[in-house]
Design an enzyme around this catalytic site. Sequence first.
Site, PDB file in Angstrom:
ATOM      1  CG  ASP A   1      -0.636  -0.590   3.384  1.00 30.57           C
ATOM      2  OD1 ASP A   1       0.498  -0.997   2.572  1.00 30.57           O
ATOM      3  OD2 ASP A   1      -0.882  -0.016   3.588  1.00 30.57           O
ATOM      4  CE1 TYR A   2       5.883   5.206   2.562  1.00 26.50           C
ATOM      5  CE2 TYR A   2       7.156   4.040   1.810  1.00 26.50           C
ATOM      6  CZ  TYR A   2       7.010   5.314   2.098  1.00 26.50           C
ATOM      7  OH  TYR A   2       8.071   5.086   2.092  1.00 26.50           O
TER       8      TYR A   2
END
Length: 258
Positions: free
Chosen positions: A163-164
């Site tokens: 996600d990051y």
Amino acid sequence: MAVFSLPIDQQVVLITGGARGLGAHLTRAFLDQGARVVVNYYRSREAAEALVKEAPQRALAVQADVRDADAIRALFEQACGHFGAPISTVVNNALPEFTFNGDARPDADALDWAHLQQQLEGVNRGALNTIQAALAGMREQGGGRIINVGTNLFQNPVVPYHDYTAGKAALLSLTRTLSNDLGPDGITVNMVSGGLLRTTDASSATPEAVFDLIAQNTPLRRVTTPEEFADAALFFASPWARAVTGQNLIVDGGLVKG
């Protein structure tokens, strides 16, 4: 066409998430160069106010959630009123509602859209809000600097924070497209990407053996510090970078190439 080349000590600089971690190092780096700095924070009021005490005439702490466009517009108005000049450099560092934890990160089976959405809201919407709020003041001054904080996990996903990394990848894309759109206004848009830094809040729990392993595989044989990362941000904000835009500078001691 005139080229924006305001020295750092004549600038008003916004550091989002500037109260702690890497953000605090960025704040101090710009203060050390004589800039007036807006220390944006979300929940870290005490840390932000402590930083302001280090340079009370040139630092201003302002609470705002970067995901809230109205709050960011109010921040810009407050900063301009306080310093008597518009913000000329924006450093998009904030990472709201996210903690680096390799053990707790969602793996491929557990990853869902909510994880990605959280990053898109915090990283990408946050950057879009600050950039849009900065444009009028930058155009008034004849240009400005936008510096986005990225990651070398694109090239070396040693810990797969899906996600990051996706949020930062989208921010790199925005960096490059906005550089083309805003170049005629004298506004440069660049990214500084680090890896594991020694040491920030995000890396404080990292075992010594991991730092040693990274150092052994890095050409400089050491782990990059937050101060060294901040040096690159200073370069992009300075007159020396007046012809540089749309770039992603990786600052990790040579661990990752390109």
